[in-house]
Design an enzyme around this catalytic site. Structure first.
Site, PDB file in Angstrom:
ATOM      1  N   PRO A 207      -1.119  -8.680   9.615  1.00  0.00           N
ATOM      2  CA  PRO A 207      -0.494  -7.372   9.390  1.00  0.00           C
ATOM      3  C   PRO A 207      -1.534  -6.285   9.128  1.00  0.00           C
ATOM      4  O   PRO A 207      -2.529  -6.514   8.437  1.00  0.00           O
ATOM      5  CB  PRO A 207       0.378  -7.626   8.147  1.00  0.00           C
ATOM      6  N   ASP A 208      -1.296  -5.116   9.692  1.00  0.00           N
ATOM      7  CA  ASP A 208      -2.154  -3.934   9.538  1.00  0.00           C
ATOM      8  C   ASP A 208      -3.421  -3.971  10.358  1.00  0.00           C
ATOM      9  O   ASP A 208      -4.135  -2.978  10.416  1.00  0.00           O
ATOM     10  CB  ASP A 208      -2.563  -3.724   8.074  1.00  0.00           C
ATOM     11  N   SER A 209      -3.728  -5.084  11.001  1.00  0.00           N
ATOM     12  CA  SER A 209      -5.035  -5.214  11.636  1.00  0.00           C
ATOM     13  C   SER A 209      -5.226  -4.262  12.801  1.00  0.00           C
ATOM     14  O   SER A 209      -6.354  -3.876  13.120  1.00  0.00           O
ATOM     15  CB  SER A 209      -5.241  -6.649  12.114  1.00  0.00           C
TER      16      SER A 209
ATOM     17  N   ARG B 271       0.837  -1.179   0.000  1.00  0.00           N
ATOM     18  CA  ARG B 271       0.000   0.000   0.000  1.00  0.00           C
ATOM     19  C   ARG B 271       0.874   1.231   0.000  1.00  0.00           C
ATOM     20  O   ARG B 271       1.895   1.269   0.665  1.00  0.00           O
ATOM     21  CB  ARG B 271      -0.861   0.038   1.262  1.00  0.00           C
TER      22      ARG B 271
ATOM     23  N   LEU C 183      -3.795  -0.105  11.352  1.00  0.00           N
ATOM     24  CA  LEU C 183      -4.669   0.523  10.375  1.00  0.00           C
ATOM     25  C   LEU C 183      -6.125   0.561  10.837  1.00  0.00           C
ATOM     26  O   LEU C 183      -7.013   0.883  10.071  1.00  0.00           O
ATOM     27  CB  LEU C 183      -4.568  -0.220   9.034  1.00  0.00           C
TER      28      LEU C 183
END
Length: 413
Positions: free
Chosen positions: A242-244, A73, A247
């Site tokens: 990841p990112d949980s 991203r 983000l």
């Protein structure tokens, strides 16, 4: 195919504009993880990279799991943490070396990182056996198919031969147990430790380029139980979603609390299924949220009671020293329980982060520390290659596609 690529470029442009608009309203000033996995082409069984959602590669036959590769991203422009060292300044555009370049000699061993000055520092708590390298990946496909390429020896020895994480990005409740078991049983037979990345949380990537996941949290809870059933009884490292957490600001308060509760349940289920499993929760990276903010979110997500520590820098470029310092601050913010440690993605951070805003296969990057559980660093349990070097963010090749030029540039950077 040119029409499809044009549509993807258009979609990426729209996504970029949405992110720019979101950044103008965001309070945070730090960069987001260049990570996340979607339904993109990539490794059959190990990590990779990309930028948008291309079609998945056909499922492989046999017992090997189909595991799509993670796209990247774009990172919002941000100021790094005040305690982190300044980023390197790469050239303005990714321009890998030509195919005729002569492979250089293997690099000298990296100098050891300065030891922690914290009193009473403990040795890493995670397993110390060698990490597992899955035998199927895009880079290995390229190595086998290009025996005469002058870049082959460098790419093979410095990337293809290294252990990397195995991503599970499909919501596939009927198949996930067998896919996980195929990896863990092969690793156990080899006497190695696999690194697994479950990535199917609902509302993944806030509906961005790596959107997808389970249809709802109840379905996700079931998927995680099925995932856990494949862990076996040997040592395993789980990099949970990841990112949980980093983000999660895109979610409403209620949805965020529900996600955190689901992650806490996931950690407990994974550890109960295999007491030798080490489960790490998402802490973003040193250029994103403050350590205090991440510690608060991690506490809400049950990282202290349901996990073995945190992971940082997934698919990003921040230096190992900056990440280690940041991870220790996060752990301190969690109250510093001695059983908690951190793992750091070192796959592309050898030269540090690029200039703000440069996220797509940025030039001037290099491989980081070789994956190992023997870091010699207090509270740092492992250096891992969670994103496989050479798989494109979408500039040196199609998103998720292996690029020999990019891989060679990282290996010789």
């Amino acid at each position: 195919m040119s029409g499809v690529r044009a549509q993807r470029r258009t979609e990426r442009g729209r996504q970029a504009e949405r992110r720019r608009a979101a950044r103008r309203h965001a309070m945070a000033t730090a960069a987001s993880v260049v990570v996340a996995v979607g339904t993109v082409s990539g490794l059959l069984a190990a990590t990779g990279g990309g930028n948008d959602t291309a079609g998945p590669r056909p499922e492989v036959s046999g017992s090997a799991p189909y595991v799509p590769s993670p796209p990247a991203r774009p990172s919002p422009t941000a100021t790094a943490s005040a305690s982190a060292p300044p980023s390197s300044s790469p050239s303005s555009s990714p321009s890998p070396p030509g195919t005729s370049a002569k492979p250089s000699a293997p690099p000298a061993p990296k100098p050891s990182v300065k030891k922690s000055e914290a009193p009473g520092a403990q040795a890493p708590r995670t397993v110390s056996a060698s990490l597992y390298r899955h035998p199927r990946s895009q880079v290995l496909d390229w190595v086998r198919a290009n025996p005469g390429d002058p870049r082959r020896a460098v790419i093979e020895s410095r990337i293809a031969d290294r252990p990397a994480a195995v991503w599970f990005a499909q919501y596939d409740p009927g198949a996930i147990t067998g896919r996980v078991r195929a990896v863990t049983s092969a690793a156990a037979a080899a006497g190695r430790v696999p690194v697994l990345v479950p990535y199917a949380i609902p509302d993944r990537d806030c509906g961005g380029a790596s959107r997808g996941g389970a249809p709802d949290l109840a379905a996700y809870d079931g998927w995680i139980r099925n995932f856990a059933d494949g862990l076996g009884g040997g040592p395993v490292i789980v990099v949970l979603e990841p990112d949980s957490i980093a983000l999660a600001d895109c979610l409403s308060d209620g949805a965020r609390a529900a996600r955190y509760a689901s992650l806490a349940r996931a950690g407990k289920v994974l550890r109960a299924a295999n007491p030798r499993a080490k489960v790490y929760f998402d802490a973003g990276h040193s250029g994103w949220h403050s350590a205090a903010k991440m510690a608060g979110a991690l506490r809400e997500a049950g990282a202290v009671t349901s996990g073995d520590g945190v992971f940082t820098n997934v698919s990003n470029f921040h230096t190992t020293a900056a990440e280690a310092s940041y991870a220790r601050r996060v752990l301190a913010g969690l109250g510093g329980p001695p059983h908690l440690g951190a793992v750091i993605d070192t796959s592309r951070n050898g030269n540090g982060a690029p200039a703000p805003g440069e996220w797509c296969d940025p030039a001037g990057r290099a491989l980081g520390r070789t994956p190992t559980t023997r870091t010699g660093e207090a509270r740092i349990d492992a250096y891992l290659w969670i994103k496989l070097p050479g798989e494109s963010d979408g500039c040196s090749a199609s998103a998720g596609e292996f690029s020999a030029d990019y891989a060679y540039a990282l290996a010789t950077g």
